[in-house]
Design a protein around this motif. Structure first.
Motif, PDB file in Angstrom:
ATOM      1  N   GLU A 291      36.620  62.621  25.176  1.00 14.95           N
ATOM      2  CA  GLU A 291      36.062  62.397  23.847  1.00 14.95           C
ATOM      3  C   GLU A 291      35.669  63.709  23.198  1.00 14.95           C
ATOM      4  OE1 GLU A 291      32.076  60.216  22.286  1.00 14.95           O
ATOM      5  OE2 GLU A 291      33.448  58.974  23.471  1.00 14.95           O
ATOM      6  N   PHE A 292      35.053  64.587  24.006  1.00 15.84           N
ATOM      7  CA  PHE A 292      34.663  65.896  23.476  1.00 15.84           C
ATOM      8  C   PHE A 292      35.878  66.743  23.110  1.00 15.84           C
ATOM      9  CE2 PHE A 292      34.507  70.321  24.935  1.00 15.84           C
ATOM     10  CZ  PHE A 292      33.728  70.876  23.924  1.00 15.84           C
ATOM     11  N   LEU A 293      36.881  66.810  23.994  1.00 17.32           N
ATOM     12  CA  LEU A 293      38.040  67.669  23.763  1.00 17.32           C
ATOM     13  C   LEU A 293      38.858  67.204  22.557  1.00 17.32           C
ATOM     14  CD1 LEU A 293      39.126  68.279  27.475  1.00 17.32           C
ATOM     15  CD2 LEU A 293      38.147  69.955  25.893  1.00 17.32           C
ATOM     16  N   SER A 294      38.940  65.904  22.349  1.00 15.12           N
ATOM     17  CA  SER A 294      39.650  65.402  21.168  1.00 15.12           C
ATOM     18  C   SER A 294      38.968  65.893  19.893  1.00 15.12           C
ATOM     19  CB  SER A 294      39.692  63.872  21.181  1.00 15.12           C
ATOM     20  OG  SER A 294      40.398  63.403  22.310  1.00 15.12           O
ATOM     21  N   GLY A 295      37.641  65.796  19.871  1.00 21.92           N
ATOM     22  CA  GLY A 295      36.910  66.284  18.712  1.00 21.92           C
ATOM     23  C   GLY A 295      37.010  67.790  18.563  1.00 21.92           C
ATOM     24  N   ALA A 296      37.029  68.533  19.713  1.00 22.43           N
ATOM     25  CA  ALA A 296      37.128  69.991  19.652  1.00 22.43           C
ATOM     26  C   ALA A 296      38.469  70.426  19.079  1.00 22.43           C
ATOM     27  CB  ALA A 296      36.922  70.581  21.047  1.00 22.43           C
ATOM     28  N   VAL A 297      39.561  69.756  19.461  1.00 17.98           N
ATOM     29  CA  VAL A 297      40.887  70.084  18.919  1.00 17.98           C
ATOM     30  C   VAL A 297      40.914  69.824  17.420  1.00 17.98           C
ATOM     31  CG1 VAL A 297      43.312  69.423  18.916  1.00 17.98           C
ATOM     32  CG2 VAL A 297      42.118  69.750  21.086  1.00 17.98           C
ATOM     33  N   ILE A 377      39.583  76.642  25.852  1.00 18.79           N
ATOM     34  CA  ILE A 377      38.521  75.830  26.460  1.00 18.79           C
ATOM     35  C   ILE A 377      38.959  75.439  27.858  1.00 18.79           C
ATOM     36  CG2 ILE A 377      37.159  73.713  26.296  1.00 18.79           C
ATOM     37  CD1 ILE A 377      37.681  73.746  23.285  1.00 18.79           C
ATOM     38  N   MET A 378      38.127  75.763  28.853  1.00 24.85           N
ATOM     39  CA  MET A 378      38.437  75.397  30.234  1.00 24.85           C
ATOM     40  C   MET A 378      37.300  74.537  30.773  1.00 24.85           C
ATOM     41  SD  MET A 378      39.239  77.781  33.579  1.00 24.85           S
ATOM     42  CE  MET A 378      40.799  78.328  32.890  1.00 24.85           C
ATOM     43  N   MET A 379      37.653  73.364  31.289  1.00 26.17           N
ATOM     44  CA  MET A 379      36.660  72.413  31.778  1.00 26.17           C
ATOM     45  C   MET A 379      36.951  72.049  33.228  1.00 26.17           C
ATOM     46  SD  MET A 379      34.656  71.604  29.149  1.00 26.17           S
ATOM     47  CE  MET A 379      34.060  69.960  29.516  1.00 26.17           C
ATOM     48  N   PRO A 380      35.920  71.844  34.054  1.00 25.48           N
ATOM     49  CA  PRO A 380      36.147  71.372  35.422  1.00 25.48           C
ATOM     50  C   PRO A 380      36.553  69.904  35.429  1.00 25.48           C
ATOM     51  CG  PRO A 380      33.807  71.499  34.996  1.00 25.48           C
ATOM     52  CD  PRO A 380      34.499  72.087  33.782  1.00 25.48           C
ATOM     53  N   VAL A 381      37.364  69.518  36.390  1.00 28.04           N
ATOM     54  CA  VAL A 381      37.830  68.143  36.522  1.00 28.04           C
ATOM     55  C   VAL A 381      37.190  67.538  37.755  1.00 28.04           C
ATOM     56  CG1 VAL A 381      39.824  66.646  36.873  1.00 28.04           C
ATOM     57  CG2 VAL A 381      40.001  68.626  35.360  1.00 28.04           C
ATOM     58  N   VAL A 382      36.659  66.340  37.624  1.00 28.38           N
ATOM     59  CA  VAL A 382      36.022  65.635  38.738  1.00 28.38           C
ATOM     60  C   VAL A 382      36.785  64.353  38.988  1.00 28.38           C
ATOM     61  CG1 VAL A 382      33.907  64.609  39.618  1.00 28.38           C
ATOM     62  CG2 VAL A 382      33.797  66.606  38.106  1.00 28.38           C
ATOM     63  N   TYR A 383      37.259  64.155  40.214  1.00 26.71           N
ATOM     64  CA  TYR A 383      37.963  62.927  40.549  1.00 26.71           C
ATOM     65  C   TYR A 383      36.988  61.769  40.661  1.00 26.71           C
ATOM     66  CZ  TYR A 383      42.401  65.189  41.582  1.00 26.71           C
ATOM     67  OH  TYR A 383      43.576  65.862  41.478  1.00 26.71           O
TER      68      TYR A 383
END
Length: 390
Positions: A291-297, A377-383
């Motif tokens: 949701e955040f990344l869509s808004g950031a783009v 923008i680089m974000m950590p991924v959590v499984y």
């Protein structure tokens, strides 16, 4: 303080008793007064020097010489506050009577022994009474200390409870502030861009109204749709967000970005190239990140047009098992540079929100202006499985 009053009372009582067995009452009262004065000075100074002991001994001997009452010898037991103190009165009384009766001492021996026994028992009683009072005083002091400690402990517990209440209020307040921040960021990044797109569409419709009414009508219809979508998103953002939303597959997230980009292209007719490289096709992205990344783009696309007059964008997304990276490059003529970067970021509501969210999530950002504005923008991924184990 109890010792002082005990000695003073005993001295005064024995002085009154001795008045009945003396021919020199005034001298006896003077000696008793001086003895009480010495006891007072000793209590005030807290010192028990040899001079003080000798002075008390001489005054008590003088009082005993002036009186024939044998009980006055109890005063010898008050010179030393020790267990042996109750042996001194009968022993000294025996010596006095032996010196007084001399050759006829044996005739008075039974009476002397009886009086010695009375002196001994009286001295023992006074000594044990003092010990009992001392123990009672210690017990009372311990009880007072215990009550004080309980009061202090209760006060500390009360303060601790108050501190916990304040801390919980602060935590709740921070949670509310964080929720408000998320809502404001999402409204800005989504509804704000929809409203901006609607505004641009209306401006285009106004320009085309005289030359191309059909396209102008299309732009007006497009603006109307964007306004309705913005209102719908505002209603959605105000409501409580779904805390149990599941993670989104990387491919579904790509489709979400495609929709954002297509809407932007449809509104502005600007070229946007988008590609993705995902080494983990089954990768799951946290819902709040998508949701955040869509808004950031959407924010970066709008800023590129608004501040740099860009007409071409290149968006690249790559992901692996640990990180998700999105980079946006435009061909605009932005004034952003190293010297004014901090000022522009602080004044820019959208970019500042992006930096704060990424930093809070453990990621990193990069912004630079070299042959066009570049944002990374680089974000950590959590499984999901990792989350369950937390």
């Amino acid at each position: 303080m109890w010792d002082f009053f005990r000695v003073q009372f005993l001295t005064a009582a024995l002085a009154v008793y001795s008045l009945f067995y003396t021919r020199y009452p005034y001298y006896l009262l003077c000696a008793a007064g001086l003895l009480m004065l010495v006891f007072t000075i000793e209590n005030i100074t807290g010192e028990n020097s040899i001079l003080t002991v000798l002075t008390k001994t001489m005054l008590i001997i003088f009082i005993c010489l002036l009186s024939n009452g044998f009980l006055v010898f109890i005063l010898f037991g008050q010179i030393f506050y020790k267990r042996a103190g109750f042996l001194m009165p009968p022993v000294i009384y025996l010596l006095f009577r032996a010196a007084y009766y001399k050759n006829i001492f044996l005739d008075y021996l039974p009476l002397v022994l009886t009086q010695m026994a009375v002196l001994f028992l009286a001295s023992v009683f006074i000594w044990y009474l003092q010990k009992f009072v001392d123990k009672y005083r210690d017990y009372r002091n311990k009880m007072a200390n215990s009550m004080e400690m309980l009061a202090v402990s209760g006060l500390a517990e009360k303060k601790l409870n108050q501190a916990l209440i304040i801390q919980n209020n602060i935590i709740e307040r921070n949670a509310r502030l964080e929720e408000r921040e998320n809502i404001s960021r999402n409204i800005h990044n989504n509804a704000g861009h929809m409203a901006a797109a609607a505004s641009m569409a209306l401006e285009a419709a106004d320009i085309l109204w005289q030359t191309d009414p059909v396209r102008a009508a299309d732009k007006a219809r497009m603006a109307n749709e964007r306004i309705k979508a913005a209102l719908g998103y505002i209603r959605h953002a105000v409501r409580v967000l779904d805390d149990e939303a599941k993670d989104i597959p990387i491919n579904d997230f790509k489709m979400e970005l495609d929709a954002v980009i297509n809407n932007f292209v449809m509104d502005t007719e600007i070229k946007v190239y988008f590609d993705m490289d995902a080494s983990e096709p089954e990768l799951q992205i946290p819902h709040e990140h998508t949701e955040f990344l869509s808004g950031a783009v959407a924010e970066l696309l709008t800023n590129g047009v608004k501040h740099g007059n860009a007409d071409t964008f290149t968006i690249w997304m790559q992901a692996d098992s640990t990180h998700l990276e999105i980079s946006v490059l435009d061909n605009g003529q932005s004034s952003f540079n190293r010297d004014n970067a901090l000022k522009n970021i602080q004044n820019g509501f959208g970019i500042k929100k992006i930096i704060n969210y990424v930093k809070k999530s453990g990621g990193s950002t990069l912004f630079k202006n070299e042959n066009g504005f570049y944002a990374e923008i680089m974000m950590p991924v959590v499984y999901p499985d990792d989350r369950k184990g937390e």
